[in-house]
Design a protein around this motif. Structure first.
Motif, PDB file in Angstrom:
ATOM      1  N   UNK A  18       0.468  -1.178  -0.208  1.00 32.09           N
ATOM      2  CA  UNK A  18      -0.027   0.118   0.240  1.00 32.09           C
ATOM      3  C   UNK A  18       0.648   1.429   0.157  1.00 32.09           C
ATOM      4  N   UNK A  19       1.890   1.455   0.522  1.00 33.19           N
ATOM      5  CA  UNK A  19       2.898   2.296   0.493  1.00 33.19           C
ATOM      6  C   UNK A  19       3.346   2.641  -0.376  1.00 33.19           C
ATOM      7  N   UNK A  20       3.839   1.638  -0.937  1.00 33.14           N
ATOM      8  CA  UNK A  20       4.661   1.091  -2.576  1.00 33.14           C
ATOM      9  C   UNK A  20       3.010   2.049  -3.614  1.00 33.14           C
ATOM     10  N   UNK A  21       2.547   1.809  -3.882  1.00 35.55           N
ATOM     11  CA  UNK A  21       1.445   2.413  -4.391  1.00 35.55           C
ATOM     12  C   UNK A  21       0.720   3.680  -3.984  1.00 35.55           C
ATOM     13  N   UNK A  22       0.523   4.189  -2.598  1.00 37.42           N
ATOM     14  CA  UNK A  22       0.696   5.411  -2.609  1.00 37.42           C
ATOM     15  C   UNK A  22       1.643   6.093  -2.717  1.00 37.42           C
ATOM     16  N   UNK A  23       2.374   6.586  -2.615  1.00 36.38           N
ATOM     17  CA  UNK A  23       4.064   6.696  -3.261  1.00 36.38           C
ATOM     18  C   UNK A  23       3.856   6.599  -4.934  1.00 36.38           C
ATOM     19  N   UNK A  24       3.582   5.519  -5.362  1.00 35.98           N
ATOM     20  CA  UNK A  24       3.388   5.684  -7.141  1.00 35.98           C
ATOM     21  C   UNK A  24       2.193   6.424  -7.803  1.00 35.98           C
ATOM     22  N   UNK A  25       1.237   7.031  -6.379  1.00 43.56           N
ATOM     23  CA  UNK A  25       0.316   7.441  -6.909  1.00 43.56           C
ATOM     24  C   UNK A  25       1.014   9.396  -7.081  1.00 43.56           C
ATOM     25  N   UNK A 120      10.106   6.795  -8.040  1.00 43.58           N
ATOM     26  CA  UNK A 120      10.522   5.758  -8.635  1.00 43.58           C
ATOM     27  C   UNK A 120      10.881   4.446  -8.782  1.00 43.58           C
ATOM     28  N   UNK A 121      12.941   4.525  -8.458  1.00 44.51           N
ATOM     29  CA  UNK A 121      13.225   3.566  -8.582  1.00 44.51           C
ATOM     30  C   UNK A 121      13.024   2.841  -7.742  1.00 44.51           C
ATOM     31  N   UNK A 122      12.697   2.991  -6.365  1.00 41.69           N
ATOM     32  CA  UNK A 122      12.295   2.315  -4.851  1.00 41.69           C
ATOM     33  C   UNK A 122      11.350   1.571  -5.194  1.00 41.69           C
ATOM     34  N   UNK A 123       9.949   1.744  -5.889  1.00 36.04           N
ATOM     35  CA  UNK A 123       8.627   1.306  -5.555  1.00 36.04           C
ATOM     36  C   UNK A 123       9.197   0.063  -6.089  1.00 36.04           C
ATOM     37  N   UNK A 124       9.940   0.366  -7.487  1.00 36.91           N
ATOM     38  CA  UNK A 124       9.964  -1.344  -8.006  1.00 36.91           C
ATOM     39  C   UNK A 124      11.443  -2.141  -7.545  1.00 36.91           C
ATOM     40  N   UNK A 125      12.415  -1.393  -7.294  1.00 34.63           N
ATOM     41  CA  UNK A 125      13.368  -2.207  -6.422  1.00 34.63           C
ATOM     42  C   UNK A 125      12.718  -2.960  -4.845  1.00 34.63           C
ATOM     43  N   UNK A 126      11.847  -2.209  -4.257  1.00 34.12           N
ATOM     44  CA  UNK A 126      11.457  -3.206  -2.686  1.00 34.12           C
ATOM     45  C   UNK A 126      10.374  -3.823  -3.936  1.00 34.12           C
ATOM     46  N   UNK A 127      10.216  -3.901  -4.948  1.00 36.73           N
ATOM     47  CA  UNK A 127       8.521  -5.328  -5.491  1.00 36.73           C
ATOM     48  C   UNK A 127       9.342  -6.517  -4.878  1.00 36.73           C
ATOM     49  N   UNK A 128      10.966  -5.880  -6.221  1.00 45.44           N
ATOM     50  CA  UNK A 128      11.588  -7.265  -5.967  1.00 45.44           C
ATOM     51  C   UNK A 128      11.651  -7.822  -4.776  1.00 45.44           C
TER      52      UNK A 128
END
Length: 476
Positions: A18-25, A120-128
């Motif tokens: 949820x935190x990643x999605x909010x940050x992406x938003x 942006x790069x952190x959200x993608x990396x954290x998902x991985x």
């Protein structure tokens, strides 16, 4: 790097997602919400000739600092870098809301881009980090949906706030979202950092930023603040190109460059990067100028203009979802060429019909444009990833995304110069209906030329039927 055990129970990943999605938003909505408020911002702050900087400087700062933050994450961990990005974005949003003139807003938008370049790069990396390969496809779908939602909600909310005369709240709206994302991250995300011996190419980042800023300055201010062939204009452009040359020399010797130059020796990567650079220009051209065109020519509300623009972002995800079936059956080249043809045909139609403004016509053609962009973006990225070895996929993918962002910056500046030149040639009244139609029409013709150029580049790109790199086996 954080593993599942570092994060704790599997159920704890929900709040992190949820935190990643909010940050992406935050980043996704910021990219579109400003567009419909531009006329209100210009009415309040002035500086019509400078408003393209609002878009260009944000994307430039984000693009150049993305690789820098990625390297910092290897040294410090994902969490502190993402919190830094959220904090900078929050501060910049507040400052944008309190901007007192156009130059101050441009500076604060650059600061917003710095924050976005960390988010942006952190959200993608954290998902991985926290999801397995099998889970990642589903989770990436959730995150990608935020772009679709934000792309529709952004222009709509921006239009409503603009109609109510409270455009500053498009920036203040980010504050609670930043606080929510930071709270979820601090409360739920824990990681163990593995120290890595990586160097940050600060020199390359500074040189690239300075060079592109000078080039954008020359494009936007030429014919406005100074004559195109004046000493100042020539000096600004010369300085930009000299710094680009120095940047290339520095990157050739840098241990870990911002942009590894060897990647451009791969024909598929190089041509696809060029395609995405031009595509970025098409995207920003319509995003920046369609609302201004509809509001200035027809007097429609910002909400209506925002909804017309939103059709482009509706067509994109639909086409992206369908593109996989097409390129698996007919190949990448076929899918990408079909997409570029849609962009070019719709672009020519928008330009040709610009003298007869209609939100319905523009919205319908932008839907086709978005459909074409969806058929270009996803297949072109997958094609690049399929054309290189496993160890090269990260840098190849990053180069394509970086090129798209740079295209948005530079082409936005070029389109701004075209619009400013038309306005000045017609007496300088940016609010005159005929002037709005003329300047917007010129911008749309330039975007149409970019669309045709996309077709040419797609045709010239080496065939994807050549041998593709064998994917490396997935390791636990």
């Amino acid at each position: 790097m954080a593993s599942l055990s570092d994060v704790g129970l599997r159920s704890e990943r929900g709040p992190i997602l949820l935190a990643i999605m909010v940050a992406t938003c935050l980043v996704a909505m910021t990219a579109t919400i400003v567009a419909t408020a531009v006329p209100s911002i210009v009415d309040d702050l002035g500086g019509y000739e400078s408003f393209p900087w609002i878009f260009s400087i944000f994307v430039l700062a984000q693009a150049v600092l993305t690789p820098v933050h990625a390297k910092l994450a290897d040294q410090l961990g994902r969490k502190p870098v993402l919190l830094w990005g959220i904090g900078v974005f929050l501060l910049a949003s507040l400052l944008c809301g309190f901007a007192w003139n156009m130059p101050s807003l441009i500076v604060f938008r650059a600061l917003q881009g710095v924050g976005a370049g960390a988010i942006m790069p952190m959200t993608v990396t954290m998902l991985g980090d926290i999801y397995s390969v099998e889970e990642r496809a589903r989770v990436q779908g959730y995150v990608a949906s935020m772009w679709g939602i934000a792309s529709v909600v952004g222009p709509t909310v921006g239009g409503v706030f603009s109609e109510l005369g409270i455009w500053r709240w498009i920036f203040f709206l980010n504050v609670p979202l930043c606080l929510l994302a930071a709270w979820l991250l601090v409360r739920n995300y824990r990681e163990t950092v593995e120290k890595r011996d990586s160097r940050i190419d600060w020199g390359g980042a500074v040189l690239l930023t300075a060079a592109l800023t000078l080039l954008m300055l020359g494009i936007l201010q030429g014919g406005v603040a100074w004559a195109w062939m004046s000493t100042v204009s020539i000096g600004v452009f010369a300085g930009g190109f000299v710094l680009l040359g120095v940047f290339v020399l520095v990157e050739r010797r840098a241990p870990e460059p911002v942009i590894p130059l060897w990647i451009f020796t791969r024909p598929v990567v190089a041509w696809t990067a060029l395609l995405n650079l031009v595509m970025g220009g098409v995207m920003i051209g319509y995003t920046a100028y369609v609302p201004t065109y509809l509001e200035g020519s027809l007097g429609v509300s910002p909400l209506v203009a925002g909804l017309a623009l939103a059709t482009m972002t509706i067509g994109w995800p639909v086409a992206a979802a369908l593109s996989g079936r097409v390129y698996l059956r007919r190949g990448f080249s076929f899918a990408i060429t079909c997409g570029t043809v849609c962009v070019a045909v719709a672009g020519v139609a928008i330009a040709f019909l610009s003298g007869w403004p209609s939100p319905w016509v523009v919205g319908g053609l932008l839907l086709v444009t978005g459909f074409g962009l969806g058929f270009v973006a996803a297949p072109s990225l997958v094609r690049v990833q399929s054309s290189v070895e496993w160890a090269e996929r990260g840098v190849a993918s990053g180069t394509v995304m970086f090129s798209r962002a740079i295209g948005q910056s530079l082409v936005a500046a070029g389109l701004g110069a075209i619009a400013n030149g038309i306005v000045l040639s017609r007496g300088g009244d940016a609010q005159d209906v005929d002037t709005v139609i003329a300047s917007s029409g010129a911008v749309f013709w330039a975007a149409a030329v970019c669309g045709v150029a996309m077709v040419v580049i797609a045709v010239l790109t080496p065939s994807d039927r050549k041998r593709r790199a064998r994917p490396r086996a997935v390791e636990d």
